[in-house]
Enzyme design. Structure first.
Site, PDB file in Angstrom:
ATOM      1  N   CYS A 116       0.816  -1.219   0.000  1.00  0.00           N
ATOM      2  CA  CYS A 116       0.000   0.000   0.000  1.00  0.00           C
ATOM      3  C   CYS A 116       0.850   1.269   0.000  1.00  0.00           C
ATOM      4  O   CYS A 116       0.310   2.373  -0.103  1.00  0.00           O
ATOM      5  CB  CYS A 116      -0.949  -0.006   1.183  1.00  0.00           C
ATOM      6  SG  CYS A 116      -2.007  -1.451   1.168  1.00  0.00           S
ATOM      7  N   HIS A 259      -3.368   6.778   2.142  1.00  0.00           N
ATOM      8  CA  HIS A 259      -3.808   5.468   1.673  1.00  0.00           C
ATOM      9  C   HIS A 259      -5.162   5.181   2.321  1.00  0.00           C
ATOM     10  O   HIS A 259      -5.331   5.330   3.535  1.00  0.00           O
ATOM     11  CB  HIS A 259      -2.770   4.417   2.053  1.00  0.00           C
ATOM     12  CG  HIS A 259      -3.271   3.022   1.925  1.00  0.00           C
ATOM     13  ND1 HIS A 259      -3.886   2.570   0.784  1.00  0.00           N
ATOM     14  CD2 HIS A 259      -3.279   1.974   2.787  1.00  0.00           C
ATOM     15  CE1 HIS A 259      -4.252   1.308   0.950  1.00  0.00           C
ATOM     16  NE2 HIS A 259      -3.885   0.928   2.154  1.00  0.00           N
ATOM     17  N   ASN A 289     -10.324  -0.563   0.425  1.00  0.00           N
ATOM     18  CA  ASN A 289      -8.863  -0.398   0.384  1.00  0.00           C
ATOM     19  C   ASN A 289      -8.338  -1.064  -0.886  1.00  0.00           C
ATOM     20  O   ASN A 289      -8.337  -2.284  -0.986  1.00  0.00           O
ATOM     21  CB  ASN A 289      -8.281  -1.047   1.648  1.00  0.00           C
ATOM     22  CG  ASN A 289      -6.759  -1.114   1.641  1.00  0.00           C
ATOM     23  OD1 ASN A 289      -6.114  -0.832   0.640  1.00  0.00           O
ATOM     24  ND2 ASN A 289      -6.195  -1.514   2.779  1.00  0.00           N
TER      25      ASN A 289
HETATM   26  N1  ACO Z   1     -17.639  -8.464  10.771  1.00  0.00           N
HETATM   27  C1  ACO Z   1     -18.080  -8.679  12.020  1.00  0.00           C
HETATM   28  N2  ACO Z   1     -17.253  -8.892  13.063  1.00  0.00           N
HETATM   29  C2  ACO Z   1     -15.925  -8.860  12.811  1.00  0.00           C
HETATM   30  C3  ACO Z   1     -15.411  -8.633  11.517  1.00  0.00           C
HETATM   31  C4  ACO Z   1     -16.334  -8.427  10.476  1.00  0.00           C
HETATM   32  N3  ACO Z   1     -15.965  -8.188   9.203  1.00  0.00           N
HETATM   33  N4  ACO Z   1     -14.072  -8.663  11.581  1.00  0.00           N
HETATM   34  C5  ACO Z   1     -13.739  -8.901  12.859  1.00  0.00           C
HETATM   35  N5  ACO Z   1     -14.859  -9.018  13.609  1.00  0.00           N
HETATM   36  C6  ACO Z   1     -14.963  -9.264  15.046  1.00  0.00           C
HETATM   37  C7  ACO Z   1     -13.770  -9.985  15.593  1.00  0.00           C
HETATM   38  O1  ACO Z   1     -13.899 -11.379  15.442  1.00  0.00           O
HETATM   39  C8  ACO Z   1     -13.794  -9.542  17.035  1.00  0.00           C
HETATM   40  O2  ACO Z   1     -14.749 -10.308  17.703  1.00  0.00           O
HETATM   41  P1  ACO Z   1     -14.446 -10.895  19.189  1.00  0.00           P
HETATM   42  O3  ACO Z   1     -14.241  -9.681  20.021  1.00  0.00           O
HETATM   43  O4  ACO Z   1     -15.673 -11.663  19.485  1.00  0.00           O
HETATM   44  O5  ACO Z   1     -13.207 -11.706  19.022  1.00  0.00           O
HETATM   45  C9  ACO Z   1     -14.325  -8.123  16.991  1.00  0.00           C
HETATM   46  O6  ACO Z   1     -14.986  -7.994  15.710  1.00  0.00           O
HETATM   47  C10 ACO Z   1     -13.243  -7.055  17.068  1.00  0.00           C
HETATM   48  O7  ACO Z   1     -12.172  -7.394  16.180  1.00  0.00           O
HETATM   49  P2  ACO Z   1     -10.888  -6.507  16.062  1.00  0.00           P
HETATM   50  O8  ACO Z   1      -9.929  -7.159  15.144  1.00  0.00           O
HETATM   51  O9  ACO Z   1     -10.430  -6.142  17.449  1.00  0.00           O
HETATM   52  O10 ACO Z   1     -11.505  -5.212  15.377  1.00  0.00           O
HETATM   53  P3  ACO Z   1     -10.850  -3.794  15.210  1.00  0.00           P
HETATM   54  O11 ACO Z   1     -11.646  -2.784  15.901  1.00  0.00           O
HETATM   55  O12 ACO Z   1      -9.357  -3.805  15.438  1.00  0.00           O
HETATM   56  O13 ACO Z   1     -11.076  -3.516  13.658  1.00  0.00           O
HETATM   57  C11 ACO Z   1      -9.842  -3.542  11.575  1.00  0.00           C
HETATM   58  C12 ACO Z   1     -10.462  -4.376  12.693  1.00  0.00           C
HETATM   59  C13 ACO Z   1     -10.954  -2.747  10.901  1.00  0.00           C
HETATM   60  C14 ACO Z   1      -9.204  -4.486  10.576  1.00  0.00           C
HETATM   61  C15 ACO Z   1      -8.808  -2.571  12.161  1.00  0.00           C
HETATM   62  O14 ACO Z   1      -7.946  -3.244  13.037  1.00  0.00           O
HETATM   63  C16 ACO Z   1      -7.967  -1.906  11.090  1.00  0.00           C
HETATM   64  O15 ACO Z   1      -8.465  -1.124  10.305  1.00  0.00           O
HETATM   65  N6  ACO Z   1      -6.666  -2.182  11.068  1.00  0.00           N
HETATM   66  C17 ACO Z   1      -5.801  -1.611  10.050  1.00  0.00           C
HETATM   67  C18 ACO Z   1      -5.842  -2.427   8.823  1.00  0.00           C
HETATM   68  C19 ACO Z   1      -5.152  -1.674   7.718  1.00  0.00           C
HETATM   69  O16 ACO Z   1      -5.194  -0.472   7.682  1.00  0.00           O
HETATM   70  N7  ACO Z   1      -4.479  -2.292   6.807  1.00  0.00           N
HETATM   71  C20 ACO Z   1      -3.821  -1.443   5.825  1.00  0.00           C
HETATM   72  C21 ACO Z   1      -2.772  -2.006   5.193  1.00  0.00           C
HETATM   73  S1  ACO Z   1      -3.371  -2.873   3.831  1.00  0.00           S
HETATM   74  C22 ACO Z   1      -2.051  -3.339   2.869  1.00  0.00           C
HETATM   75  O17 ACO Z   1      -0.930  -2.921   3.013  1.00  0.00           O
HETATM   76  C23 ACO Z   1      -2.344  -4.392   1.840  1.00  0.00           C
END
Ligand code: ACO
Length: 334
Positions: A116, A259, A289
């Site tokens: 990214c 990004h 994304n």
């Molecule tokens: N739908 C419903 N529930 C979900 C989903 C979904 N799609 N995904 C995860 N959950 C659940 C999890 O299982 C977890 O449940 P639990 O508490 O019962 O275990 C709960 O939601 C919370 O999960 P987290 O992983 O803690 O959620 P978080 O608030 O961290 O959000 C996210 C996840 C959106 C991925 C966030 O961490 C994020 O944006 N991280 C950055 C990712 C990113 O920017 N990547 C960029 C680089 S991409 C590249 O270089 C190719």
């Protein structure tokens, strides 16, 4: 004495996304998720996914064609094509095929991979070739089809990504609009986000003592929370460094162009840098994304909508797998 212009102008932009769109509600039909979860945690509402008639080359070529057209150049005037992608159609590279499709017969073309951060790394690389006087017109494309590589049963990753391509043309100029940059890598955090070779699971024994690996990759795996923390901490640092090199203050920025990973990351970075929300470019609601494509797609859409205008100063930053991150400060136009 031979003289050449080593300032850099941004002269054209283009973008392309597949026609097949997938809403959050549609996703909830095949993976356990909801529009409420995805919208509130990421800001994403829909993404486009490549169908069997799309390819990295076709999306990249369309974006590139539009960028060259809007620059007013002939394809034969392009000297260099840089294709930032992690998902080429061909592991040997897809840039040459785009070169052929454009009819950019004089251009040397190659792929560059930095996930990214790829587009920021690619415009910075392009700038070095123009600065040294080696090339005049460089076409930079960011394109990715991550839908090929996500595990569509893994709700933690599959809801985040979309496919597309964006491109810009950078040209030698008497005035300089590429104002500053900073690029970083930290491979010790590589495990946080991978689309990695998985040959061990598929080894092939040729002789008793000779086993070779077979070409397969495991789907995208991500530690979302680690990547989130990394982005919010590191991205403001590189933007500040690039601005320092450009000798500009935060107030001089017209647009913050990050990004498009997650709206919460955009909000957090903007708030750390004290940049007001109206200066933050965001289109992830519509596209998700799109990895290396996200910055040039957002830029092209903003230019075509008339919000980003010639002369506007943009602080752009990419971040992602590697881990890699980087920022570039530039002024749109000639
Ligand atoms: N739908 C419903 N529930 C979900 C989903 C979904 N799609 N995904 C995860 N959950 C659940 C999890 O299982 C977890 O449940 P639990 O508490 O019962 O275990 C709960 O939601 C919370 O999960 P987290 O992983 O803690 O959620 P978080 O608030 O961290 O959000 C996210 C996840 C959106 C991925 C966030 O961490 C994020 O944006 N991280 C950055 C990712 C990113 O920017 N990547 C960029 C680089 S991409 C590249 O270089 C190719």
């Amino acid at each position: 004495m031979h003289s050449f212009e080593t300032g850099i102008a941004f002269t054209g932009s283009g973008s392309s996304v597949p026609s097949s769109s997938l809403s959050n509600d549609q996703m909830s039909r095949f993976v356990e998720t909801s529009d409420e979860w995805i919208s509130s945690r990421t800001g994403i509402q829909a993404r486009q996914v490549a169908t069997t008639s799309d390819s990295l080359t076709s999306l990249g070529s369309e974006a590139a064609q539009k960028a060259v057209e809007s620059s007013g150049l002939e394809a034969s005037s392009i000297d260099l094509i840089l294709l930032a992608t992690s998902t080429p159609d061909d592991l040997f590279g897809s840039a040459s095929k785009i070169q052929a499709q454009l009819g950019a017969t004089q251009a040397v073309a190659f792929d560059l991979t930095a996930a990214c951060s790829g587009f920021i790394f690619a415009i910075t690389t392009a700038a070095q070739f123009i600065r040294t006087g080696v090339y005049k017109n460089v076409l930079v494309i960011g394109a990715d089809i991550l839908s090929r590589w996500v595990d569509w049963g893994d709700r933690r990753t599959c809801v985040l990504f979309g496919d597309g391509a964006g491109a810009v043309v950078m040209s030698a100029s008497s005035s300089d609009h590429f104002l500053g940059f900073e690029m970083r890598s930290d491979g010790s955090l590589n495990h946080c986000l991978t689309l990695a070779y998985d040959g061990d699971s598929n080894a092939q024994t040729l002789l008793d003592n000779v086993t070779v690996q077979k070409g397969t990759f495991a789907p995208i795996a991500m530690n979302g929370q680690e990547v989130y923390r990394f982005a919010v901490k590191r991205v403001p640092e590189v933007i500040e460094k690039a601005l320092f090199r450009a000798d500009l203050s935060i107030d001089a920025i017209d647009w913050l162009l990050l990004h498009q990973a997650n709206q919460r990351i955009l909000d957090a970075v903007a708030s750390r840098l004290k940049i007001p929300a109206e200066k933050v470019i965001s289109n992830m609601a519509a596209h998700g994304n799109t990895s290396a494509a996200s910055i040039p797609i957002a830029l092209d859409e903003s230019i075509r909508a008339g919000s980003v205008k010639p002369g506007d100063t943009i602080a752009a930053a990419g971040f992602g797998a590697g881990l890699t991150w980087g920022a570039a400060v530039f002024r749109w136009g000639t």
